[in-house]
Design an enzyme around this catalytic site. Structure first.
Site, short mmCIF file in Angstrom:
data_model
loop_
_atom_site.label_atom_id
_atom_site.label_comp_id
_atom_site.label_asym_id
_atom_site.label_seq_id
_atom_site.Cartn_x
_atom_site.Cartn_y
_atom_site.Cartn_z
N GLY A 1 0.83 -1.22 0.00
CA GLY A 1 0.00 0.00 0.00
C GLY A 1 0.85 1.26 0.00
N TYR A 22 -15.71 -3.23 7.74
CA TYR A 22 -14.27 -2.93 7.78
C TYR A 22 -13.65 -3.42 9.09
CZ TYR A 22 -10.09 -0.08 8.66
OH TYR A 22 -8.81 0.34 8.98
N GLU A 72 -10.81 1.09 15.20
CA GLU A 72 -12.17 0.78 14.75
C GLU A 72 -12.60 -0.61 15.25
OE1 GLU A 72 -14.02 3.03 13.17
OE2 GLU A 72 -15.69 1.79 12.51
N LYS A 85 -10.87 -6.31 9.76
CA LYS A 85 -9.58 -5.98 10.40
C LYS A 85 -9.38 -6.81 11.67
CE LYS A 85 -7.21 -2.81 8.14
NZ LYS A 85 -5.76 -2.87 7.91
N THR A 105 -6.46 -1.55 13.95
CA THR A 105 -7.14 -0.25 14.04
C THR A 105 -8.04 -0.11 15.27
OG1 THR A 105 -8.95 1.02 13.01
CG2 THR A 105 -8.78 -1.27 12.37
P1 NAP Z 1 -5.08 4.43 2.40
O1 NAP Z 1 -4.52 5.82 2.20
O2 NAP Z 1 -6.49 4.16 2.02
O3 NAP Z 1 -4.10 3.42 1.59
C1 NAP Z 1 -4.49 2.09 1.39
C2 NAP Z 1 -3.49 1.40 0.45
O4 NAP Z 1 -3.91 0.04 0.25
C3 NAP Z 1 -3.37 2.04 -0.94
O5 NAP Z 1 -2.04 2.03 -1.35
C4 NAP Z 1 -4.20 1.08 -1.80
O6 NAP Z 1 -3.82 1.09 -3.16
C5 NAP Z 1 -3.84 -0.25 -1.16
N1 NAP Z 1 -4.80 -1.31 -1.50
C6 NAP Z 1 -6.16 -1.28 -1.37
N2 NAP Z 1 -6.70 -2.42 -1.80
C7 NAP Z 1 -5.68 -3.21 -2.22
C8 NAP Z 1 -5.60 -4.51 -2.78
N3 NAP Z 1 -6.70 -5.23 -3.02
N4 NAP Z 1 -4.37 -5.02 -3.08
C9 NAP Z 1 -3.26 -4.31 -2.87
N5 NAP Z 1 -3.26 -3.04 -2.35
C10 NAP Z 1 -4.47 -2.51 -2.03
O7 NAP Z 1 -4.90 3.99 3.92
P2 NAP Z 1 -3.96 4.63 5.07
O8 NAP Z 1 -4.71 5.71 5.76
O9 NAP Z 1 -2.61 4.88 4.52
O10 NAP Z 1 -3.93 3.40 6.12
C11 NAP Z 1 -2.92 2.39 6.03
C12 NAP Z 1 -3.39 1.15 6.78
O11 NAP Z 1 -3.58 1.47 8.15
C13 NAP Z 1 -4.72 0.56 6.30
O12 NAP Z 1 -4.64 -0.84 6.45
C14 NAP Z 1 -5.74 1.13 7.28
O13 NAP Z 1 -6.87 0.28 7.35
C15 NAP Z 1 -4.93 1.14 8.56
N6 NAP Z 1 -5.28 2.16 9.55
C16 NAP Z 1 -5.33 3.47 9.20
C17 NAP Z 1 -5.60 4.44 10.15
C18 NAP Z 1 -5.65 5.90 9.80
O14 NAP Z 1 -6.15 6.68 10.61
N7 NAP Z 1 -5.09 6.31 8.65
C19 NAP Z 1 -5.83 4.04 11.49
C20 NAP Z 1 -5.75 2.69 11.81
C21 NAP Z 1 -5.45 1.75 10.84
P3 NAP Z 1 -4.60 2.02 -4.27
O15 NAP Z 1 -3.90 3.36 -4.24
O16 NAP Z 1 -4.39 1.27 -5.53
O17 NAP Z 1 -6.03 2.11 -3.84
N1 GDD Z 2 -15.79 10.27 5.92
C1 GDD Z 2 -16.73 11.04 6.48
N2 GDD Z 2 -17.39 11.96 5.69
N3 GDD Z 2 -17.00 10.89 7.79
C2 GDD Z 2 -17.92 11.72 8.35
C3 GDD Z 2 -18.62 12.69 7.61
C4 GDD Z 2 -18.34 12.81 6.22
O1 GDD Z 2 -18.91 13.63 5.50
N4 GDD Z 2 -19.45 13.35 8.46
C5 GDD Z 2 -19.29 12.82 9.67
N5 GDD Z 2 -18.37 11.83 9.61
C6 GDD Z 2 -17.93 10.98 10.75
C7 GDD Z 2 -18.03 9.47 10.46
O2 GDD Z 2 -19.39 9.03 10.59
C8 GDD Z 2 -17.11 8.94 11.56
O3 GDD Z 2 -17.79 8.82 12.77
C9 GDD Z 2 -16.06 10.06 11.71
O4 GDD Z 2 -16.58 11.20 11.02
C10 GDD Z 2 -14.69 9.71 11.13
O5 GDD Z 2 -14.88 9.20 9.82
P1 GDD Z 2 -13.62 8.94 8.84
O6 GDD Z 2 -12.78 10.16 8.74
O7 GDD Z 2 -14.17 8.38 7.57
O8 GDD Z 2 -12.72 7.90 9.64
P2 GDD Z 2 -13.09 6.57 10.44
O9 GDD Z 2 -12.89 6.87 11.89
O10 GDD Z 2 -14.38 6.00 10.01
O11 GDD Z 2 -11.95 5.56 9.92
C11 GDD Z 2 -10.58 5.97 9.83
O12 GDD Z 2 -9.94 5.72 11.07
C12 GDD Z 2 -9.87 4.33 11.44
C13 GDD Z 2 -9.16 4.26 12.79
O13 GDD Z 2 -10.09 4.49 13.83
C14 GDD Z 2 -9.93 5.21 8.68
O14 GDD Z 2 -8.64 5.72 8.48
C15 GDD Z 2 -9.82 3.73 9.00
O15 GDD Z 2 -9.06 3.07 7.98
C16 GDD Z 2 -9.10 3.57 10.36
O16 GDD Z 2 -8.99 2.22 10.70
#
Ligand code: NAP
Ligand code: GDD
Length: 344
Positions: free
Chosen positions: A8, A151, A127, A155, A125
């Site tokens: 990723g 999701y 989540e 996870k 995560t």
């Molecule tokens: P992101 O920006 O959505 O990046 C996801 C990556 O996964 C992208 O490079 C995507 O490639 C790749 N991918 C998706 N489906 C795939 C598949 N079928 N095969 C191979 N690669 C694939 O996510 P991120 O925010 O960097 O998060 C990184 C990881 O941490 C994820 O596993 C997420 O669930 C986890 N996480 C994130 C957070 C957060 O707050 N950011 C918190 C807790 C956990 P494409 O560009 O081709 O779509």
């Molecule tokens: N995306 C989005 N768009 N969320 C909204 C909106 C909107 O317009 N309005 C309110 N929200 C609320 C969602 O319902 C959720 O409760 C909160 O904002 C955060 O939403 P996201 O930013 O989409 O993040 P997430 O918490 O659901 O998930 C992210 O964090 C997780 C870790 O707790 C992602 O990065 C996940 O991949 C990651 O695991």
């Protein structure tokens, strides 16, 4: 020189982690999957696109994973690739399970077969805690996991599968239970970046109003570059372990919106309740925020706040950038990006 495989590489964390590992002298292999466009915009933005060795990797394709691991021969595997958007997982539950859960099982097996001594980082995560976060519970590594989205269920299955490899095969596997972390590289579909981009567009006169879903959800938002440092620290520890990574402070989406508007010197006043809520610009009375109930999730995680004291104690990791500073930086970056785009 250590070799790392980051799955990723095109995502937010993939880009920040690649930068971090390159600075630590690693040879970095980054996985991508086939798409109509291969731009690696985040890597270009960080100026490291030419420093990565790229490998084609699709989590739904088992033999491709074996070849990818064989070709890259990693010492450390950072498994970040996932369908990471919670909202879409309600629309695509089976796909999300396949990529996030079964895909992780496929890759674990490929690594066990081809590169059994490689260390594994699992992108788990907050989540996964789901409903357990209600009522401002401080969540640590022992808190119950009550997932509330496809999701999170996927996870959690992957989390257990990684634990099983640790136990059954002696794999060095770290599971990072990361709370939300944000940056200027965050995908625009996530609420923080959606807000900061809209606020920048409003400041520049290119948008009038921001439409959101649930304003009351609370998240523990940290700064993404610090969180990839925690991932790296986990794989340098004596043994594979589980760590919560979080700031310990949870705020609502509503507060995040107020902070983002404050960064462009706009104060908001809220009127109405529920889906009739509007955010009005103080002084001009212009409506700047509306609610669209179609953006509500079928099941919501209302409150997530993490206790990262184990990471502080054993890894020396502590959060640095506070929420006000984070929001300010994201709005600033979006103003610069949008102003640049408009100038072209
Ligand atoms: P992101 O920006 O959505 O990046 C996801 C990556 O996964 C992208 O490079 C995507 O490639 C790749 N991918 C998706 N489906 C795939 C598949 N079928 N095969 C191979 N690669 C694939 O996510 P991120 O925010 O960097 O998060 C990184 C990881 O941490 C994820 O596993 C997420 O669930 C986890 N996480 C994130 C957070 C957060 O707050 N950011 C918190 C807790 C956990 P494409 O560009 O081709 O779509
Ligand atoms: N995306 C989005 N768009 N969320 C909204 C909106 C909107 O317009 N309005 C309110 N929200 C609320 C969602 O319902 C959720 O409760 C909160 O904002 C955060 O939403 P996201 O930013 O989409 O993040 P997430 O918490 O659901 O998930 C992210 O964090 C997780 C870790 O707790 C992602 O990065 C996940 O991949 C990651 O695991």
């Amino acid at each position: 020189m250590k070799r790392a495989l980051i799955t990723g590489i095109s995502g937010q964390d993939g880009a920040w982690l690649a930068l971090h590992l390159l600075r630590h002298g690693y040879e970095v292999h980054g996985s991508f999957r086939r798409g109509a466009e291969r731009t690696f915009s985040r890597l270009h933005r960080l100026g490291i696109a030419d420093d990565i060795q790229y490998v084609l990797l699709e989590l739904c394709e088992a033999t491709n994973l074996v070849r990818a691991v064989d070709r890259t021969a990693p010492d450390e595997v950072y498994h970040l690739a996932a369908q990471s958007f919670v909202g879409d997982s309600f629309e695509q539950p089976a796909y999300t399970l396949d990529v996030n859960a079964t895909g992780t099982a496929r890759l674990l097996d490929a690594v066990r077969t081809v590169r059994p001594d490689a260390r594994w980082y699992q992108a788990s995560t907050s989540e996964m805690f789901g409903a357990a976060g209600a009522g401002d519970t401080l969540l640590d590594e022992h808190a119950p996991m009550v997932p509330r989205s496809p999701y999170a269920i996927a996870k959690l299955a992957a989390h257990h599968m990684v634990g099983l490899h640790r136990e059954a095969y002696g794999t060095f596997a770290a599971r990072g239970i990361l709370f939300n972390h944000e940056s200027a590289l965050r995908g625009p579909e996530f609420v923080t970046r959606k807000v900061t981009r809209a606020v920048a567009a409003i400041a520049l006169g290119h948008q009038q109003v921001l439409t959101l879903g649930n304003l009351e959800a609370r998240r523990d938002w940290g700064h993404a570059p610090e969180y990839v440092d925690a991932m790296h620290r986990m794989l340098q520890a004596e043994r594979g372990d589980d760590f919560v990574v979080a700031t310990g402070r949870a705020e609502s989406v509503r507060t995040f919106v107020e902070l983002a508007f404050a960064a462009i010197d706009v104060s908001l006043a809220w009127r109405g309740t529920g889906s009739d809520t509007v955010g009005v610009e103080v002084g001009t009375d212009t409506v700047r925020v509306r609610i669209d109930p179609s953006l509500y999730r079928p099941a919501e995680v209302g409150w997530l706040r993490g206790d990262a004291s184990k990471a502080a104690r054993l890894l020396g990791w502590r959060p640095q950038v506070g929420l006000e500073e984070l929001v300010h930086r994201m709005v600033r970056a979006d103003l610069d990006e949008l102003a640049g785009d408009l100038g072209r």
